[in-house]
Motif scaffolding. Structure first.
Motif, mmCIF file in Angstrom:
data_model
loop_
_atom_site.group_PDB
_atom_site.id
_atom_site.type_symbol
_atom_site.label_atom_id
_atom_site.label_comp_id
_atom_site.label_asym_id
_atom_site.label_seq_id
_atom_site.Cartn_x
_atom_site.Cartn_y
_atom_site.Cartn_z
ATOM 1 N N ASP A 4 5.820 4.521 0.727
ATOM 2 C CA ASP A 4 4.681 4.982 -0.089
ATOM 3 C C ASP A 4 3.401 5.031 0.729
ATOM 4 O OD1 ASP A 4 6.287 5.247 -2.278
ATOM 5 O OD2 ASP A 4 5.654 3.372 -3.244
ATOM 6 N N ARG A 44 4.370 9.126 1.144
ATOM 7 C CA ARG A 44 4.103 9.682 -0.183
ATOM 8 C C ARG A 44 2.911 10.623 -0.137
ATOM 9 N NH1 ARG A 44 2.577 5.722 -5.063
ATOM 10 N NH2 ARG A 44 0.466 6.264 -4.355
ATOM 11 N N ARG A 65 0.020 6.104 -0.755
ATOM 12 C CA ARG A 65 -0.488 4.883 -1.390
ATOM 13 C C ARG A 65 -1.584 4.284 -0.509
ATOM 14 N NH1 ARG A 65 3.500 -0.130 -3.106
ATOM 15 N NH2 ARG A 65 1.904 -1.729 -3.480
#
Length: 469
Positions: free
Chosen positions: A42, A46, A50
């Motif tokens: 993440d 991502r 994140r």
């Protein structure tokens, strides 16, 4: 916003570059850093990614063998989301920057934070976290920013920042300590009661180390008055069956109450008002009837009982009562923490009343040898006072070589503390006995004086062996 995205990609591109260079997979990176593999994905893959914690960045730096603060200059964008400050990221970031000395990163992000007055609370929280974690010097910048930026000088945050700054500025430099007292003093009564109790005790202790006896008396009187008021208010609440929440203080309430008497007595003693000083000893000699005692409080009460015994001996000795010396020396042997203060009183009295204490010095020779470590200005001041009285005693009794050596040590101590009055006393005493100084001592004295004039000597790393008798 476009610039922010570029910086974010730059941060992650640097990490991705390190991954490729070392041939690490996310699985391997997870093993090294201890960060969950899903979290790593993440953070790095991502879209949008994140947000990264500063702890994550530090873990990456360790994994890639980089130094502390790696990529910190690119982390700033992680602290903002859609133009809003992320407190959960910016506060740990600023704390870490302060801890490792990244002032460049601090200055950059602070300039943006101060665009909004509400962000003063962020700076205050950073300062508090540093102060609480023992990073007092690092907290100074942030408390000063709060003080300089906060418009309302009655705001609790502003006043607490003034208090914390006063505490953080304390060191071995007497001039700076006094400046800190002067700066904070006007705000002391604006503090909440719990902080005010702590502040008055600290102010009195600092002034004690500076020999500002009248100021010690004033703060001790205020401390005694406030502690008594808080105590009586709690007692009234208990009698009325009200739920009382004691003020959250650093020390037990009985400490502030007892110290109000102890510091008053000590300040009077230093002014030679021995009879008056004795009256205040009774105020803290037996606090067992204090009604709000828990186990911690009972331990403090026993400390005050011990100090009262020691200080009664001290006053008797200072008044010239040499009959108490055997009992006093036995007491000091049984209570090693009181030895330095006790020997100061004994040496001062011996010099004033002209009696011999060579046997006592020999008795405590091993303890005197260990008087080389001091953690604060009060301990350093006590050590200076002992050495100065010891030098005076030796010189008055014809022990010239050792006496002059003690004066040289005192000169160094006075310089470290930047205490002008103590320095002048040392120079005066050395000059009075200069004919008895060895050639080596005269050379060392000259070097000290030249070093002070040229500001070239690092006195904190002086060459003298401070512990010899």
């Amino acid at each position: 916003m476009g610039e922010c995205k570029t910086i974010q990609r730059s941060l992650r591109s640097e990490i991705e570059h390190q991954l490729k260079e070392r041939g690490y997979t996310l699985t391997r990176l997870s093993e090294i850093t201890g960060i969950n593999q899903g979290v790593l994905s993440d953070l790095l893959n991502r879209i949008p990614p994140r947000s990264m914690k500063i702890a994550h960045l530090d873990a990456f730096a360790d994994a890639f063998g980089q130094s502390q603060g790696w990529l910190y200059e690119l982390y700033e964008s992680e602290c903002f989301a859609e133009g809003k400050v992320s407190r959960s990221r910016v506060i740990p970031y600023l704390v870490r920057c302060a801890e490792i000395g990244r002032r460049d990163c601090i200055d950059s992000i602070v300039s943006k934070l101060l665009d909004d007055q509400k962000n003063i609370s962020v700076l205050f929280q950073v300062a508090e976290q540093l102060f609480t974690n023992g990073k007092r010097k690092e907290s100074i910048l942030f408390y000063q920013l709060v003080i300089d930026t906060e418009k309302n000088s009655y705001n609790e945050r502003f006043v607490i920042a003034q208090y914390r700054l006063f505490r953080a500025l304390q060191g071995t430099d007497s001039e700076e300590n006094w400046k800190a007292v002067i700066q904070f003093d006007p705000y002391r009564k604006r503090l909440p009661e719990n902080y005010q109790l702590d502040a008055l005790l600290q102010l009195a202790n600092v002034c004690f180390s500076l020999h500002k006896w009248q100021e010690v008396e004033r703060y001790a009187d205020e401390l005694r008055e406030l502690a008594t008021a808080v105590y009586q208010d709690e007692l009234r609440g208990r009698k009325m069956n009200r739920k009382i929440i004691p003020p959250k203080t650093e020390r037990h309430l009985v400490v502030y109450y007892g110290q109000g008497f102890l510091l008053k007595s000590a300040a009077l003693e230093k002014q030679g008002l021995y009879a008056e000083a004795k009256k205040y000893i009774s105020g803290y000699a037996d606090l067992s009837e204090f009604e709000l005692l828990d186990e911690t409080g009972r331990i403090e009460v026993e400390k005050f009982r011990l100090w009262a015994t020691a200080n009664r001996y001290t006053l008797d000795v200072l008044l010239g009562d040499i009959e108490v010396l055997p009992a006093y020396t036995r007491f000091l042997m049984d209570h090693p923490k009181e030895i330095l203060s006790g020997l100061i009183a004994i040496m001062e009295s011996a010099n004033r009343h002209r009696f011999k204490v060579d046997g006592i010095l020999e008795q405590f020779s091993s303890q005197i040898h260990d008087f080389t470590e001091y953690e604060n200005s009060i301990q350093m001041d006590r050590y200076f006072r002992f050495r100065y009285e010891l030098a005076t005693y030796r010189l008055q009794n014809g022990q010239y070589v050792s006496g002059m050596e003690d004066i040289l040590r005192c000169l160094v101590l006075a310089t470290i503390m930047k205490n002008d009055s103590d320095f002048i006393r040392c120079v005066t005493l050395f000059e009075a006995f200069r004919p008895h100084a060895t050639d080596q001592q005269k050379t060392e004295y000259k070097q000290i004086m030249e070093g002070i004039r040229n500001e070239e000597v690092d006195f904190a790393s002086n060459r003298f062996s401070f512990g010899t008798v």
